[in-house]
Design an enzyme around this catalytic site. Structure first.
Site, short mmCIF file in Angstrom:
data_model
loop_
_atom_site.label_atom_id
_atom_site.label_comp_id
_atom_site.label_asym_id
_atom_site.label_seq_id
_atom_site.Cartn_x
_atom_site.Cartn_y
_atom_site.Cartn_z
N HIS A 163 60.34 35.86 44.85
CA HIS A 163 58.90 35.80 44.67
C HIS A 163 58.57 34.96 43.43
O HIS A 163 59.18 35.13 42.38
CB HIS A 163 58.31 37.19 44.53
CG HIS A 163 58.30 37.95 45.82
ND1 HIS A 163 58.73 37.41 46.99
CD2 HIS A 163 57.92 39.22 46.11
CE1 HIS A 163 58.61 38.31 47.96
NE2 HIS A 163 58.13 39.42 47.45
N LYS A 222 46.37 45.97 45.36
CA LYS A 222 45.32 44.96 45.53
C LYS A 222 44.23 45.44 46.49
O LYS A 222 43.06 45.12 46.32
CB LYS A 222 45.95 43.66 46.05
CG LYS A 222 44.97 42.50 46.19
CD LYS A 222 45.69 41.17 46.25
CE LYS A 222 46.50 41.03 47.53
NZ LYS A 222 45.64 40.80 48.70
#
Length: 896
Positions: A141, A566
């Site tokens: 990532h 999120k």
């Protein structure tokens, strides 16, 4: 404990001063004396301004506003380089502390002491260790802001610091090291700091490989050695099994990354095998110089004699040559034959090792023979570490997990089955489950994955991947690539689709054989809340139940911390993850399935970050089965695993936490939090989720995010090979969690790490009381860890700096959004201090000192970034802007 003066000749203050002075000299030489004086003026003004000197704040603004484009770039580079060097000084300080306290042994010894203090029997300790398996999983990532070239130079600087700190040098030796240090910092200054192009997938895989090959391969045996020594005092009859296994997504994670092709994955598997086999050969060649025992002086055991005899049949020419070269040295003869077998792995010549267990057998026979000949010290020093390395790294170095988005599997199955006249795309969920189950259970394949003619692009890509996986397992072994993660998994059919594709590829052959763990990744609120229905349906499914049985009754489930936060905000996400872990434990227990949780953590607090040992100890007790898996990402990898001493410490702390947690789970069944505490969290989480979603739904919120953070710069920063968003659209849902968190962090407003914490807790306090929250903090590890992690995010936030970023946004948008953020921040700080009883947000002195040291130096970078965001400019301005992003990341020691 050793005296610090015996181990080190420097301290952190000296490192910081001398590195800062060296950077100043390099700046003067490479830019100009005037540039150095400008940077010094900015530095002093920033420090004084942080101390409350209003006149200094004016001087700082004057300095920065007077800079031209070239000077601005020089200043940004100077402060960015300073942070990179100071980070090394702090790393060295951590190493000093570790060495002075006994290295990895402190944590490992503490784990054994924990068991002994609780009266654990040898049988209990053996069960605990047999249950424990810790699987750090490295991902690619894109949260690492530094270039590979820059990291290499910084490692050289770190090596020089170690030389100065740990060796007593002559004047000439000191001159040489300091000259080399000067040369490295000069070269660092002259090196481009920002990538011109994104790294490709191979670069990312090589980055992960470096830590495995050059650090972890060498240090893992030390942790085992210390554990065995600690156990010898309290539990001499306990044997230590394999406790660590490393895994990787680099080169195999296809979710959102079109560059991860079957060819890339195959290359990664081949390269990792080549690397780990070469390390074994290197070790055995070293042993040739150690195991020189004369057959006349030792009694060679039957097992070693049998191995030599077997190799005379299998490798007659090599065996004869070894006997001729070392006629009276049987151990050396066996070592030469073992090296030959390693060389023939993946070779056209026969005789290579078929699997790591064969190599382990040879090494163990040698170790046992040495012990039988009163040479236990030789076995402990040279053979036992090799045993642990082979157990841990096998012939794969790190097993690869494959991952893709569930939509791609659905599309591929629908397209492939359409050729068999099955209208899968038109079926409802129940019918999809039925069709997939029947297809998996029937003896003949329904589709030919190798024949992709007529399939669309997505189906072709997915079918070729599964077809290739069968080849990978045949070539590299099932253990090299045996896990498949399904992103955004929402229904049972999403799991069965992967099982169906694996069955059609021959990776699965039920009943009896399944070469793949199918791992649902639950990351949305609907998936987490529906986990019981998803998993219950699967466990009751005839095909899936057979697959679980073939995988030794273990079900791995991955939890997505990033997207959950999120979507729901910090507090609500933490409670949802905690509660649903307990639900997963209950459903797996009901169906007599062993649960292995895979925690998809990031480096930042909002993405599940924070101290790993505390996180492991805070897990719900019923979920602690012994096996645990978690992602390691971005800058967290280099922070934990770049330095051998720190890597040892990290592994020791993980082992300490997992051993203690597993013992406590066995010894104290249940352990549920009181109903009043759970009710408090339920009230708080519902209110927190609503407050967080209200913020995101506020008119103009996305405009504020784009205008008041450097998101547009970050999206083009060339951090990784994967796109920053899933579809390219600008929505919070579409934006990946990493750039979402990274952008807020840059603006010193870490909204994802604390926003709605106060809203949730205040909702509880309407009818509840502060004393209950204080009791929860003292007695409930989950709540304490949640509050402490939020406290760290609050401490890293600077609302005064954030307000300057907010000024970049349109006034009407700013006036709607920023007051909400400020009010939530201030109330969150009040509540954290009230609940914890602390005077400051951070109780760790070293972290508080680090922030105090760093903040004045981050301020100029933030203000340069704000100015460039406001003005825009040419390519040079954009290059400087990207450099400030990198510098702030280094200063905050965090990206996404």
């Amino acid at each position: 404990m050793s005296d610090a003066g015996d181990l080190h000749v420097r301290d952190a203050g000296q490192d910081v001063r001398e590195l800062g002075a060296l950077l100043g000299e390099v700046l003067s030489r490479q830019a100009s004396r005037a540039a150095f004086e400008t940077v010094e003026g900015i530095r002093r003004a920033a420090i004084d301004a942080r101390d409350g000197d209003e006149a200094a704040a004016g001087r700082l603004e004057g300095y920065l506003s007077a800079l031209d484009a070239e000077e601005t770039e020089v200043v940004a580079r100077a402060f960015t380089t300073y942070f990179e060097l100071i980070n090394l000084a702090e790393e060295r300080a951590r190493v000093r502390t570790i060495r002075e306290r006994g290295g990895p042994g402190e944590s490992v010894v503490a784990a054994v002491e924990h068991l002994a203090e609780r009266g654990a029997s040898s049988e209990t300790v053996q069960r605990v260790l047999d249950d424990v398996l810790i699987q750090p999983t490295f991902t690619a990532h894109p949260t690492e802001a530094r270039r590979k070239t820059v990291k290499a130079k910084l490692r050289s600087v770190a090596t020089a610091l170690r030389e100065l700190d740990e060796r007593r040098l002559t004047d000439r030796e000191r001159f040489t090291v300091e000259r080399d240090l000067d040369a490295e910092v000069t070269s660092l200054w002259q090196t481009p700091q920002v990538r011109e192009h994104p790294p490709d997938v191979t670069d990312e895989a090589l980055n992960v490989q470096w830590y495995l090959e050059n650090v972890l391969f060498d240090v893992v045996g030390d942790v085992y050695d210390r554990l065995e020594r600690a156990l010898a005092d309290e539990y001499p009859d306990v044997t230590v099994p394999k406790l660590f296994e490393f895994r990787s997504w680099a080169g195999s994670d296809r979710d959102g990354n079109p560059h991860v092709t079957p060819a890339v994955t195959a290359e990664t598997l081949a390269r990792q095998r080549e690397v780990v086999v070469a390390r074994y050969v290197e070790t055995l060649e070293t042993l040739l110089g150690v195991l020189s025992q004369d057959a006349d002086r030792v009694e060679v055991g039957e097992a070693v004699r049998e191995r030599l005899a077997a190799y005379e049949d299998r490798l007659p020419g090599i065996a004869a040559a070894a006997a001729e070269r070392n006629p009276s040295e049987p151990y050396r003869q066996l070592l030469r034959l073992m090296i030959e077998r390693l060389d023939r792995i993946d070779d056209l010549r026969p005789g290579g090792y078929d699997d790591p267990e064969e190599l382990l057998t040879d090494v163990r026979h040698l170790a046992a023979d040495l012990r039988a000949n009163d040479a236990a010290a030789v076995a402990e020093a040279h053979l036992d570490p090799l045993v642990r390395q082979v157990e841990t790294f096998g012939f794969a170095l790190a097993a690869l997990d494959v991952r893709d988005h569930r939509e791609n599997h659905t599309a591929a199955v629908a397209d492939a089955l359409a050729r068999a006249d099955v209208p899968y795309a038109d079926l409802d969920e129940d019918d999809r489950v039925r069709v997939l189950t029947e297809a998996i259970l029937q003896s003949e394949p329904v589709v030919d994955l190798s024949d992709t003619e007529g399939l669309d692009e997505t189906a072709t890509r997915v079918c070729r991947r599964f077809d290739a996986m069968a080849d990978w397992q045949e070539t590299f072994g099932v253990d090299a690539v045996d896990t498949y993660c399904i992103s955004m998994c929402e229904t049972p059919s999403h799991v069965l689709e992967v099982l169906f594709l694996a069955d059609q590829a021959g990776i699965v052959d039920l009943p009896g054989y399944a070469g793949l763990d199918v791992v649902p990744l639950l990351e949305t609120e609907s998936a987490l809340s529906g986990a019981r229905e998803i998993m219950g349906t699967l466990f009751e499914n005839e095909a899936y139940a057979a697959a679980i049985e073939a995988r030794d009754g273990v079900q791995e489930v991955m939890l997505g911390y990033s997207d959950s936060c999120k979507e729901n905000g910090y507090l609500a996400a933490q409670w949802s993850l905690h509660r649903n872990q307990k639900r997963l434990a209950a459903i797996t227990a009901e169906y007599d399935v062993d649960l292995r949780l895979f925690h998809g953590r990031g480096g930042s607090i909002s993405r599940g970050g924070g101290p790993m040992n505390e996180a492991l100890l805070a897990l719900p007790r019923e979920t602690v089965t012994g096996e645990v898996k978690f992602t390691e990402q971005g800058e967290a990898i280099s922070e934990k695993y770049a330095n051998p001493a720190i890597a040892r410490r990290e592994l020791g702390q993980m082992l300490n936490a997992q051993v203690r947690a597993r013992h406590d789970a066995l010894a104290e069944s249940g352990g549920a939090a009181p109903e009043a505490w759970r009710a408090a969290m339920l009230t708080a989480s519902d209110a927190a989720r609503e407050a967080y979603r209200d913020l995101l739904a506020t008119p103009g919120f996305l405009d504020f995010f784009e205008q008041a953070t450097p998101i547009t710069v970050i999206e083009n920063l060339n951090l990784g090979s994967r796109p920053a968003s899933r579809t390219g659209e600008r929505t919070v849902e579409d934006l990946r969690a990493i750039p979402w968190v990274f952008s807020w962090t840059q603006a010193r407003c870490i909204v994802p790490g604390w926003y709605s914490l106060a809203a949730g807790l205040d909702a509880y306090l309407e009818d509840g009381d502060l004393d209950t929250l204080r009791e929860m903090y003292r007695e409930w590890p989950f709540f304490r860890t949640m509050v402490d992690n939020a406290s760290m995010a609050l401490a890293r936030t600077d609302l005064d700096v954030a307000e300057e970023y907010a000024a970049l946004a349109d006034e009407d948008v700013r006036e709607r959004i920023f007051p909400l953020i400020r009010a939530e921040y201030e109330r969150s700080c009040e509540l954290v201090l009230a609940i914890t009883g602390r005077d400051a947000l951070i109780e760790r002195d070293w972290l508080a000192e680090s922030l105090r040291r760093r903040n004045p130096y981050v301020d100029p970078l933030n203000r340069i970034q704000i100015g460039l965001l406001a003005r825009g400019g040419d390519e040079r301005a954009m290059r400087t802007l990207r450099l400030t992003v990198k510098g702030v990341a280094a200063g905050m020691k965090n990206t996404g």
